[in-house]
Scaffold this motif. Sequence first.
Motif, PDB file in Angstrom:
ATOM      1  N   GLN A  33       0.778  -1.139   0.018  1.00 19.72           N
ATOM      2  CA  GLN A  33       0.056  -0.102  -0.083  1.00 19.72           C
ATOM      3  C   GLN A  33       0.917   1.322  -0.097  1.00 19.72           C
ATOM      4  N   LEU A  75       1.536   3.114  -3.394  1.00 18.59           N
ATOM      5  CA  LEU A  75       0.438   3.685  -4.075  1.00 18.59           C
ATOM      6  C   LEU A  75       0.445   5.245  -3.619  1.00 18.59           C
ATOM      7  N   SER A 110      -0.892   8.943  -2.611  1.00 17.99           N
ATOM      8  CA  SER A 110      -2.191   9.249  -1.610  1.00 17.99           C
ATOM      9  C   SER A 110      -2.273  10.624  -1.043  1.00 17.99           C
ATOM     10  N   SER A 151      -4.995   6.612  -0.120  1.00 18.71           N
ATOM     11  CA  SER A 151      -4.554   5.174  -0.665  1.00 18.71           C
ATOM     12  C   SER A 151      -5.337   4.003  -0.330  1.00 18.71           C
TER      13      SER A 151
END
Length: 399
Positions: free
Chosen positions: A202, A205, A207, A213
């Motif tokens: 995660q 990603l 954000s 995210s």
Amino acid sequence: MVGAGVLGLPYAISQLGWIPGVIAIVLSWIVTFYSLWQLVQMHELVAGKRFDRYFELGEHVYGPKLGFWMVMPQQLTVQVASTIVYCVTGGKSLKKFFSMISPNMSGIRQTYFILIFIGLQLVLSQTPNFNTLKGVSLLAAVMSVCYSMVAFGTSMVHGVHHHPSHYGLHSHTVAGKIFDTFNALGTIAFAFAGHSVVLEIQATLPSTEEKPSKKPMWRGVIVAYTVVIACYLSVAISGFWAFGNSVEDDVLVSLERPSWLIAIANLMVFIHVIGSFQVFAMPVFDMIESSLVQKWNFSPSTILRIVSRSLYVAVVGFVAICIPFFGGLLGFFGGLAFASTSYIIPCILWLGAKKPKRWSFHWIASMVCTVVGILIATLAPIGGIRTIILSAKTYKMFS
């Protein structure tokens, strides 16, 4: 998410029985789906801050000492265990592939095929970070779904023509049935291993406050878990239906016809575990290099990366060569660490961070998941050790 553990699920059903086996797989899917949702939500628990490492989240909720030691040893065990099992799986699948396409090669020791896998990992391990693994990860994901569908299809065909007459439990003694039940719980737990690296994934990603995210991550999790349950149930049920309690701990080893398709499926497994090894090893590489630089005052350099990562790959490869028992390793490691990172720790962190009201949905769900995880973590290693001991009786070192 669809790891090599899926190949051991028919064997797990042979140890538990039809109904308990299917129920255990479905319940594990539900429990780990919920705990994965908790981790995704807690990635940005504090506004403006991201917990990019599992242990960082633990430190925030329970302090730098308790939080760190609650999470890090378990996460590290999962990642190291996964790389060991993937070495065994890679070597086993490559040996099966070559023995299928050329029977003259069936006498070559499995050790040599594990060494080939280790050699490839020595090269791939020099990949700098997760982002550069996107291509490898995509290929691994496609391969995992493909070999699962091959295992399902060929098992169905085999079952139609060679339907087994007996679907009783794998063991016939009371003690054997009990220990097999423990091992099966660990095997199923091993199949749900993605939690140990979910926060690290995660973290790759982007954000923002408008688009956190957790939204795209959760969409990805929903797709992944839909594929997971489809692959797991289809392979588990068809494999046990086709072979009954004589199914091998790796269902692809049981399958022989059509030989060309089974050979391709084993090659797919080999390709898949090449990528999966890197996904689980990358956080370990990061931890090793960070420790060497911060605590031992090494200078960050290409030489440091090459030496440290190569040593790690060599060590886990050596362990894999010494104890190449797929079924026992799944049960032992599945209970020892996977149950903690996938079933227990996310719920404990959620209870500490969110403090839900007693007897509310999330409080009850977290407590139930924790109890289930503790039972698996306590019992499964016992069954796994017994399976390894039984396998070792007929095993010649480095054969």
